[in-house]
Design a protein around this motif. Structure first.
Motif, PDB file in Angstrom:
ATOM      1  N   GLN A 340       0.828  -1.207   0.000  1.00  0.00           N
ATOM      2  CA  GLN A 340       0.000   0.000   0.000  1.00  0.00           C
ATOM      3  C   GLN A 340       0.863   1.259   0.000  1.00  0.00           C
ATOM      4  O   GLN A 340       0.531   2.246  -0.668  1.00  0.00           O
ATOM      5  CB  GLN A 340      -0.937  -0.018   1.211  1.00  0.00           C
ATOM      6  N   VAL A 350      -5.175   4.529  -1.861  1.00  0.00           N
ATOM      7  CA  VAL A 350      -5.489   3.232  -1.252  1.00  0.00           C
ATOM      8  C   VAL A 350      -6.096   3.409   0.131  1.00  0.00           C
ATOM      9  O   VAL A 350      -6.297   2.429   0.850  1.00  0.00           O
ATOM     10  CB  VAL A 350      -4.236   2.341  -1.171  1.00  0.00           C
ATOM     11  N   THR A 361      -7.205  -0.486  -2.826  1.00  0.00           N
ATOM     12  CA  THR A 361      -5.980  -1.256  -3.041  1.00  0.00           C
ATOM     13  C   THR A 361      -6.152  -2.237  -4.195  1.00  0.00           C
ATOM     14  O   THR A 361      -5.262  -2.400  -5.033  1.00  0.00           O
ATOM     15  CB  THR A 361      -5.578  -1.997  -1.758  1.00  0.00           C
TER      16      THR A 361
END
Length: 388
Positions: A340, A350, A361
């Motif tokens: 991430q 994200v 994500t």
């Protein structure tokens, strides 16, 4: 279990979105009292309502602890779905058959859907949470992480109190302020509460008919389409264009069938729009998600929870156990956080770096997979992390 909040709680006015937070807790409560009085509530009732409120550090700890949502779908589903829960669900379906008939007739919501929520939220009412609801709502409103989510719920609880359906000292529920057998927030109860047993009160903690009818009305209010499926397990061909999978892409179900997608149970609803979702990539389970599936996200915003609840609803109505397939190795929680961070550095939104494979994500992973020439099935692997 409901730690991601209903859209009703997210539809807030600008004044709520800018609500003050932090500072002295007693001063914060005094501010709430003043606001309640300015809204026209009787000052004596306001003082009585807030008289016992206390800050609860356990609520904040629970808010920060959501590791279960880091599990992949197959592990999460196996943790939540047991033979005992299936058998109890079938027993409850028989016990409240007349109530479910009424829900299906009036709100168009199939019984398996509500049975699954009932099971996951409170294990069919056996554990509804032991957090003082008012303390939880005020504590989370005072905390500056997401005050705009919780502050409106305090005033909704005040209205329930004035109606005789909320006790600020004794009403308990989940750490995030949900109440009753299917865990509804105070504003949801005000908007969708149904007196299913005819006693003159909406008692979601003690009356299964009230809880189930209210849940059915809420789902209808959120857009549930009567008589339509929500999720269907399918098998997929090896040569599919994986970049077309995921909730961002919708095609007529018949078009998916023409591409070689075949149902494992029943018939594909050819005229309905559907998305092909692969929770663990192209080698794992596969499902067609119909419009009703998206309504689940109005109740809970965790993809893994929503998929598991929708699948369990199918199981409770006679559907088969899903084919787990042989998915590629996924990422640990810490690896997911690293991924991430790398995606965020590339400009992708994200959300919070939390190690949870959420919608943002997944979308970013799918885009990056395409850029790198990898199968774009939105399933992050160690190979993808290394490539980044």
């Amino acid at each position: 279990m409901r730690v991601f909040f209903s859209t009703l709680a997210l539809c807030l006015t600008a004044s709520f979105a800018q609500a003050q937070c932090g500072g002295s807790f007693s001063g914060f409560v005094n501010g709430l009292k003043d606001e309640a009085a300015s809204r026209g509530h009787d000052r004596q009732s306001v003082d009585q309502f807030f008289g016992s409120v206390r800050q609860d550090p356990k609520v904040i700890a629970a808010d920060r602890r959501q590791g279960v949502f880091q599990l992949p779908f197959t592990d999460f589903a196996r943790r939540l779905i047991s033979s005992g829960r299936i058998n109890t669900g079938k027993s409850k379906a028989r016990q409240y058959d007349a109530v479910f008939d009424r829900i299906e007739r009036e709100f168009g919501v199939s019984r398996g859907v509500l049975l699954a929520f009932w099971a996951f939220e409170t294990d069919y009412g056996s554990f509804q949470g032991d957090f003082n609801t008012l303390n939880a709502l005020v504590t989370l409103s005072h905390d500056c992480r997401r005050p705009e989510l919780f502050r409106p719920q305090i005033f909704a609880a005040l209205k329930l109190f004035e109606n005789g359906d909320f006790d600020p000292r004794r009403t308990t529920g989940a750490w995030a302020g949900e109440i009753g057998m299917v865990q509804m927030l105070p504003q949801d109860i005000l908007d969708n509460g149904v007196d299913g047993d005819g006693d003159g009160h909406v008692s979601l903690k003690t009356s299964a008919p009230d809880a189930l009818m209210s849940g059915g009305k809420m789902l209808q209010h959120l857009g549930w389409r009567a008589g339509e499926p929500w999720l269907q397990e399918v098998s997929v061909p090896d040569n599919l264009d994986w970049s077309q999978t995921g909730l961002r892409t919708t095609k007529p179900a018949a078009e998916w069938a023409a591409k070689g997608v075949t149902p494992r149970h029943g018939q594909i609803a050819g005229t309905l729009p559907a998305s092909l979702i692969l929770p663990q990539g192209r080698k794992g389970p596969a499902f067609l998600a119909y419009p009703n599936f998206r309504v689940y996200f109005e109740w809970n915003q965790s993809f893994t929870y929503v998929l598991t609840a929708a699948y369990f609803a199918n199981r409770l109505e006679g559907g088969p156990v899903f084919d787990a397939g042989n998915p590629e190795q996924g990422l640990s929680g810490e690896q997911m956080k690293r991924l991430q961070q790398k995606l965020s550095q590339r400009g992708y939104d994200v959300g919070e770096i939390d190690g949870i494979l959420g919608a943002g994500t997944r979308a970013a992973v799918q885009d990056v997979q395409q850029q790198l020439g990898l199968p774009a099935d939105a399933w992050p692997t160690p190979a993808l992390l290394n490539a980044l």
